[in-house]
Design an enzyme around this catalytic site. Structure first.
Site, mmCIF file in Angstrom:
data_model
loop_
_atom_site.group_PDB
_atom_site.id
_atom_site.type_symbol
_atom_site.label_atom_id
_atom_site.label_comp_id
_atom_site.label_asym_id
_atom_site.label_seq_id
_atom_site.Cartn_x
_atom_site.Cartn_y
_atom_site.Cartn_z
ATOM 1 N N LEU A 179 -6.460 -4.899 0.823
ATOM 2 C CA LEU A 179 -5.897 -6.190 0.826
ATOM 3 C C LEU A 179 -5.399 -6.760 1.747
ATOM 4 C CD1 LEU A 179 -5.561 -8.105 -1.413
ATOM 5 C CD2 LEU A 179 -3.600 -6.885 -2.394
ATOM 6 N N PRO A 222 -4.303 -9.085 9.017
ATOM 7 C CA PRO A 222 -3.298 -9.426 9.995
ATOM 8 C C PRO A 222 -2.497 -10.785 9.619
ATOM 9 C CG PRO A 222 -5.214 -8.651 11.193
ATOM 10 C CD PRO A 222 -5.823 -8.206 9.825
ATOM 11 N N SER A 224 -2.676 -11.848 6.683
ATOM 12 C CA SER A 224 -1.805 -12.550 5.145
ATOM 13 C C SER A 224 -1.668 -11.335 4.512
ATOM 14 C CB SER A 224 -3.362 -13.104 4.157
ATOM 15 O OG SER A 224 -4.513 -11.535 3.968
ATOM 16 N N ILE A 277 -2.928 -0.274 6.741
ATOM 17 C CA ILE A 277 -4.207 1.206 5.815
ATOM 18 C C ILE A 277 -4.005 1.695 5.434
ATOM 19 C CG2 ILE A 277 -6.178 0.984 4.338
ATOM 20 C CD1 ILE A 277 -5.603 -1.649 4.556
ATOM 21 N N SER A 278 -3.319 2.336 4.725
ATOM 22 C CA SER A 278 -3.052 3.653 4.945
ATOM 23 C C SER A 278 -3.721 5.052 4.198
ATOM 24 C CB SER A 278 -1.400 4.350 3.461
ATOM 25 O OG SER A 278 -0.271 3.584 3.575
ATOM 26 N N ARG A 288 3.730 -0.972 -8.448
ATOM 27 C CA ARG A 288 4.328 -1.124 -8.414
ATOM 28 C C ARG A 288 5.459 -0.047 -9.012
ATOM 29 N NH1 ARG A 288 3.057 -7.401 -8.573
ATOM 30 N NH2 ARG A 288 2.790 -8.169 -6.181
ATOM 31 N N GLN A 347 39.119 11.647 -2.821
ATOM 32 C CA GLN A 347 38.979 10.690 -4.151
ATOM 33 C C GLN A 347 37.860 10.085 -3.760
ATOM 34 O OE1 GLN A 347 41.897 8.585 -5.871
ATOM 35 N NE2 GLN A 347 40.838 9.552 -7.531
ATOM 36 N N LEU A 363 27.491 9.906 4.279
ATOM 37 C CA LEU A 363 27.923 10.935 3.859
ATOM 38 C C LEU A 363 28.287 12.560 5.332
ATOM 39 C CD1 LEU A 363 28.061 10.767 0.301
ATOM 40 C CD2 LEU A 363 29.604 10.159 1.517
ATOM 41 N N GLU A 393 3.423 -2.993 -1.965
ATOM 42 C CA GLU A 393 2.773 -3.279 -2.996
ATOM 43 C C GLU A 393 4.046 -4.551 -3.201
ATOM 44 O OE1 GLU A 393 0.565 -1.933 -3.803
ATOM 45 O OE2 GLU A 393 1.359 0.484 -3.472
#
Length: 388
Positions: A133, A136, A138, A165-166, A250, A286, A345, A371
């Site tokens: 979809l 470049p 849009s 595009i994956s 999504r 804590q 952490l 997405e």
């Protein structure tokens, strides 16, 4: 497939079949994905062989109808699967999600002939699929896409390019949105383009922050001939097809964030139980305990929110689209934040590749963009509240 909500705990009580599906995905991910995830990331390796192993498990067509080999499951079932896979590797899970989104579009909007022609090989994972979809010029403004398809005899001739595009170059089929009419959403149509189509080519693999195990390239159409029989539904139906796929997409990407965030929290709990400073395990301080408590609270809130949104989509609730947007925005923001806190952490060790935390931070960051960006999710939510 419905899940009950326990009135006392607020937790979704999964039924026996859902628990079995979840455990199957967890076991596969722990055995075949988790031990390889860091190596795939480091080598930027697309593990097509392991991806294809998900086919016999029913993960090539999770919500595709069963007459073409699909599993015919619901959206909550799919969320459970993607969350479980993402605990091992969010990038791996995300590609399975993209493949399923493309397959489901063919299942929902294709003719019987198209479904029989394409879906058995997609549901078995003999063929992999990508969704095209974004361009470049849009992204969020998807209705402004420029790739054009012109009818020429028994074919359409496509010209243009798709961006980010994956699976591009590795996938076998491409579900492509292209303009057959005038400007705006009503001029967009959907085509299924095979990898060997004349005039189809691919750009260089992009150098990305995360998702290294997935290839990401431009998909380029230069007088690319596609049979007219590969048009889904009808001319002008493409934008609706694209948007119909995105609500579920999504939820899927939110589930990938959820699984990755759970992995990050699990790693943080294990590390802080072992690491010593000032004569004590650091999980005895804590301030650190409060941070872990907040991470757990936010993660569980995100999980309940996502499961509720998926249940709405399964029931075809009128506000399912709003809930999908809210869940995508909330869960992907929370997921990235938890991974980032888990890195903190770990101190300096969190910055090292071998601990797996920095990979989670890199992988989960893009979930706030794809997405539909989280800013666009806010637009969708606001419009549903106040009208347009």
């Amino acid at each position: 497939m419905d899940a009950a909500v326990d009135a006392g705990t607020g937790q979704f009580e999964l039924n026996e079949e859902q628990r079995a599906i979840q455990e199957m995905a967890r076991a596969f991910a722990a055995d075949r994905v988790a031990p390889n995830a860091l190596d795939w990331d480091k080598a930027k390796h697309f593990p097509a062989d392991v991806i294809r192993e998900t086919g016999p498990l029913g993960l090539g067509g999770i919500y595709v109808r069963d007459d073409v080999g699909g599993s015919a499951l619901g959206r909550l079932d799919a969320v459970l699967i993607f969350e479980a896979l993402a605990h091992a590797d969010p990038a791996f899970s995300s590609f399975i999600s993209i493949h399923n989104m493309a397959a489901s579009m063919i299942d929902r909007f294709g003719s019987d002939e198209q479904r029989q022609r394409f879906l058995p090989k997609l549901t078995s994972m003999e063929w992999l699929a990508s969704y095209c979809l974004t361009e470049p010029g849009s992204g969020s403004d998807a209705a402004a896409l420029k790739t054009r398809a012109v009818r020429s005899g028994g074919d359409y001739v496509l010209n243009g390019a798709k961006q980010f595009i994956s699976g591009a170059g590795d996938s076998d089929l491409y579900v492509v949105m292209a303009r057959t009419g005038g400007d705006g959403p009503k001029g967009i149509s959907t085509f299924v383009v095979p990898k060997d189509a004349a005039g189809l080519s691919f750009g260089a693999n992009e150098h990305k922050m995360g998702w290294h195990m997935q290839s990401t390239r431009q998909v380029i159409f230069e007088d690319c001939k596609v049979p007219a029989d590969n048009l889904l539904a009808a001319e002008g139906a493409g934008f609706g097809i694209a948007m119909a796929g995105l609500d579920g997409g999504r939820l899927n990407i939110a589930a990938c964030s959820l699984g990755g965030a759970q992995s990050a929290l699990d790693k943080a709990l294990a590390y802080t139980a072992e690491r010593e400073a000032f004569g004590s395990k650091i999980n005895q301080f804590q301030a650190l305990q409060f941070r872990l408590a907040d991470m757990e609270t936010e993660l569980q809130a995100a999980r309940i929110f996502l499961y509720a949104a998926a249940s709405k989509l399964d029931r075809k609730a009128p506000d399912a689209g709003k809930w999908s947007a809210m869940a995508k925005r909330f869960v992907t923001d929370i997921g990235f934040d938890i991974a980032n806190q888990a890195l903190q952490l770990h101190g300096g060790y969190g910055y090292l590749h071998d601990y797996g935390i920095e990979k989670l931070v890199r992988d989960l960051r893009v979930h706030q963009i794809l997405e539909g960006t989280n800013e666009i999710m806010r637009v969708i939510i606001a419009r549903s509240l106040i009208g347009r």
